[in-house]
Scaffold this active site. Structure first.
Site, PDB file in Angstrom:
ATOM      1  N   THR A   9       0.867  -1.181   0.000  1.00  0.00           N
ATOM      2  CA  THR A   9       0.000   0.000   0.000  1.00  0.00           C
ATOM      3  C   THR A   9       0.904   1.231   0.000  1.00  0.00           C
ATOM      4  O   THR A   9       2.125   1.090   0.000  1.00  0.00           O
ATOM      5  CB  THR A   9      -0.895   0.028   1.256  1.00  0.00           C
ATOM      6  N   CYS A  10       0.300   2.407   0.052  1.00  0.00           N
ATOM      7  CA  CYS A  10       1.148   3.604   0.042  1.00  0.00           C
ATOM      8  C   CYS A  10       1.949   3.727   1.344  1.00  0.00           C
ATOM      9  O   CYS A  10       2.962   4.417   1.393  1.00  0.00           O
ATOM     10  CB  CYS A  10       0.313   4.847  -0.201  1.00  0.00           C
ATOM     11  N   HIS A  27       1.031  -8.852  14.707  1.00  0.00           N
ATOM     12  CA  HIS A  27       1.273  -7.736  13.779  1.00  0.00           C
ATOM     13  C   HIS A  27       0.185  -7.682  12.702  1.00  0.00           C
ATOM     14  O   HIS A  27      -0.383  -6.622  12.434  1.00  0.00           O
ATOM     15  CB  HIS A  27       2.658  -7.878  13.146  1.00  0.00           C
ATOM     16  N   GLU A  60      -8.045   3.819  10.743  1.00  0.00           N
ATOM     17  CA  GLU A  60      -8.620   3.925   9.387  1.00  0.00           C
ATOM     18  C   GLU A  60      -9.001   2.530   8.882  1.00  0.00           C
ATOM     19  O   GLU A  60      -8.383   1.523   9.261  1.00  0.00           O
ATOM     20  CB  GLU A  60      -7.647   4.653   8.447  1.00  0.00           C
ATOM     21  N   GLU A  88      -9.512   1.622   5.543  1.00  0.00           N
ATOM     22  CA  GLU A  88      -9.124   1.296   4.164  1.00  0.00           C
ATOM     23  C   GLU A  88      -8.170   0.098   4.137  1.00  0.00           C
ATOM     24  O   GLU A  88      -8.227  -0.745   3.243  1.00  0.00           O
ATOM     25  CB  GLU A  88      -8.443   2.507   3.541  1.00  0.00           C
ATOM     26  N   GLY A 147     -11.992  30.965  -3.242  1.00  0.00           N
ATOM     27  CA  GLY A 147     -10.553  31.005  -2.957  1.00  0.00           C
ATOM     28  C   GLY A 147      -9.927  29.702  -3.407  1.00  0.00           C
ATOM     29  O   GLY A 147     -10.498  28.629  -3.152  1.00  0.00           O
TER      30      GLY A 147
END
Lengths: 334, 261
Positions: free
Chosen positions: A49-50, A94, A109, A111, A184
């Protein structure tokens, strides 16, 4: 047989190295098959993943597996990555922590749950998983669900953008019919707009004093640019306004909004004021059907959610520990 | 046997209330699923009770005040099963179960023959009474949805929402649910009026005027909202107020006239 895990994540490795080591599906398939040909390894799953690149394996020789993983990553990227590694029971713990979002950059999170599931299905499709790994991952999915439902680890939103999205959903429900106007063209308004866009808002209008900047941002996010002289008239048609101008005084005032609200026939208007000094007069929150949140409100809600999540970690760890015990019981009985 | 069915349904509603309260205190609230199951079981037991009573009385079982309250709570439960699951209105069960429990417990503690008035064998009278109670079932749930709307709107306006905020649905969904239930109730109430008029066109007593007042109040509320004269806030408030007014006045009036007689 040992359950083995090795890898790197956002805590151990910087983004520029992580992005060089991230694996695509075709590369992952090749690597998994190479591992599978190793006599010591009976099964393997790779998670990329990232924020992390990890290998989970059922192996007879953990150190050999670690060395092989290191060499493979080095061959691909040309750098020798610093890997952490765990063997049963720490490797089991883990994985359970990762799947539950306890090891994520944004605590709790969800995801990552989908990403772990995807990684496991991919390895299964490649035919490189075995019964202990199958059982381990199925157990990890159960743990993640258990942790999510029994604790408040996923409660609330934890960033300004996600708080804005959550509030918008509590006002409008589905955002598919919502029109957004950004006043903006700054970074924070862009990020918030992108968060709303990820929930499928109908359209985004960008208005800025410098029209060129509005056009650039509109093009980037697939919206529409509007001359700054016309934004007031557009209020009638939009549902969400993101204020992020550099104006020295409030541009959204009670006097301006009140007559326009009559034309909205009771449709709610959500104003997200991210500007400092503020773009919206605080008194507009008193107007019927107007919901105003400034940057302080949003940050406070995000901070509270994170505090609650952090307080829940101990409960999550104890639930995970119970499950680690159950899994080890099965593994040893096998 | 019918009393056992009634006790069982009360138990399910009580269980739903307790479980909601306990889980919410622990911060582990998973709205919807459990309430829907408990209320569905409660409604099933109530249906069995009403079926048995109907067989005994050979008529719609709404002859006594306790039966009226049970029929009303059954109608509210039934609407919840349809609305709660269709719109996935999380937490609606947590608000609905206490209302049903309150009505049903009152019914259990009242003498079973209180304010007995045998429903005539005229089917129009039976239709009138049953439709009216079904209408109030719908209005009862609209009252619940209206209350949820007001709470959620207050949370959003406060700029600092409490944990309850995460479990309540969006205000637009609550607005839609409240409005649909009010319209549905209004249609049933109008049918009830029409059936009553066919059955006994000349009976014009205090009950008639109060019922007309309630019908008119709902009509004006819906009309006002339809033509944008009435904001959703006020509509939600009126949905609560008119239902509570009708709930207290109509059975109260019946009890009062019974005592006078």
């Amino acid at each position: 047989m040992n359950i083995f895990c090795a890898g790197l994540n956002h805590r151990t490795t910087s983004l520029d190295i992580r992005e060089r080591l991230a694996l695509g599906t075709s590369e992952m398939e090749q690597l998994l098959k190479r591992f599978h040909h190793n006599d010591a390894i009976s099964g393997a799953v790779m998670l990329s993943t990232c924020n992390r690149v990890e290998l989970y394996a059922a192996t007879l020789c953990p150190l050999r597996t670690l060395r092989e993983f290191q060499v493979l990553l080095q061959e691909r990227s040309g750098i020798e990555p610093l890997l952490y590694h765990h063997v049963t029971p720490a490797a089991v713990r883990h994985l359970f922590r990762v799947a539950s979002g306890l090891d994520s950059m944004v605590l709790g999170e969800t995801e990552i749950f989908g990403q772990v599931k995807k990684a496991y299905s991919f390895a299964s499709q490649c035919g490189v998983t075995t019964r202990p790994l199958h059982r381990l991952f199925q157990h990890a999915f159960r743990v993640a669900k258990h942790v999510r439902t029994e604790t408040q680890i996923t409660r609330g939103a934890s960033s300004v953008g996600s708080v804005a999205v959550e509030l918008a959903e509590k006002i409008f429900g589905e955002l598919a019919q919502c029109r957004v106007m950004i006043l903006g063209a700054g970074d924070i308004s862009e990020r918030t707009a992108r968060s709303l866009q990820s929930r499928g808002v109908r359209s985004i209008i960008v208005s800025n004093r410098h029209y060129e900047k509005a056009v650039t941002l509109a093009e980037e996010i697939g919206g529409m640019a509007l001359h700054f002289d016309h934004w007031e008239k557009t209020i009638v048609d939009v549902d969400i306004i993101i204020g992020a101008t550099g104006a020295p005084h409030a541009i959204l005032t009670v006097e301006k909004l009140k007559p326009l609200l009559k034309q909205r026939h009771g449709r709610p208007l959500f104003i997200i004021d991210l500007a400092v000094p503020r773009d919206a007069e605080p008194a507009i929150n008193q107007l019927e059907d107007v919901f105003l949140y400034d940057i302080d409100n949003l940050q406070q809600i995000a901070a509270e959610s994170l505090t609650i999540r952090r307080q829940e970690v101990v409960r999550c760890e104890s639930l995970i520990e119970e499950h680690v015990g159950k899994f080890l019981g099965w593994l040893h009985a096998k | 046997m019918e009393f056992l069915a009634l006790l069982a349904s009360t138990f399910f509603y009580f269980f739903s209330c307790c479980s909601t309260w306990l889980t919410f205190r622990k911060g582990q609230f998973h709205p919807g699923r459990f309430d829907l199951t408990a209320i569905t079981l409660g409604v099933l037991c109530q249906s069995y009770f009403l079926l048995l009573r109907g067989q005994i009385e050979q008529a719609c079982p709404i002859g006594t005040l306790p039966e009226i309250l049970i029929f009303l709570s059954w109608a509210i439960g039934l609407f919840y099963i349809v609305i709660g699951s269709t719109y996935r209105v999380s937490l609606m069960g947590a608000f609905t179960a206490p209302l049903i429990l309150a009505l049903q417990t009152t019914a259990l503690f009242l003498p079973r023959s209180l304010v007995s008035s045998k429903i005539s064998s005229n089917p129009w009278i039976e239709t009138h009474a049953a439709m009216s109670l079904i209408a109030f079932g719908s209005f009862g749930l609209a009252c619940v949805a209206g209350l949820m709307f007001l709470i959620q709107k207050r949370q959003l306006k406060s700029q600092h929402p409490s944990p309850l905020f995460h479990h309540l649905p969006s205000i637009l969904l609550l607005e839609k649910v409240t409005l649909r239930l009010l319209w549905l109730g209004f249609i049933f109430l109008s049918i009830s009026f029409a059936a009553g008029f066919i059955a006994a066109p000349l009976v014009v007593d205090l009950k008639f005027y109060i019922s007309l007042l309630v019908w008119g109040a709902y009509f004006l509320t819906l009309l006002g909202h339809q033509y944008h004269y009435l904001a959703m806030n006020r509509l939600a408030f009126l949905a609560i107020f008119i239902f509570l007014f009708a709930l207290l006045i109509l059975p109260g009036m019946r009890l009062f006239s019974h005592l006078l007689n």
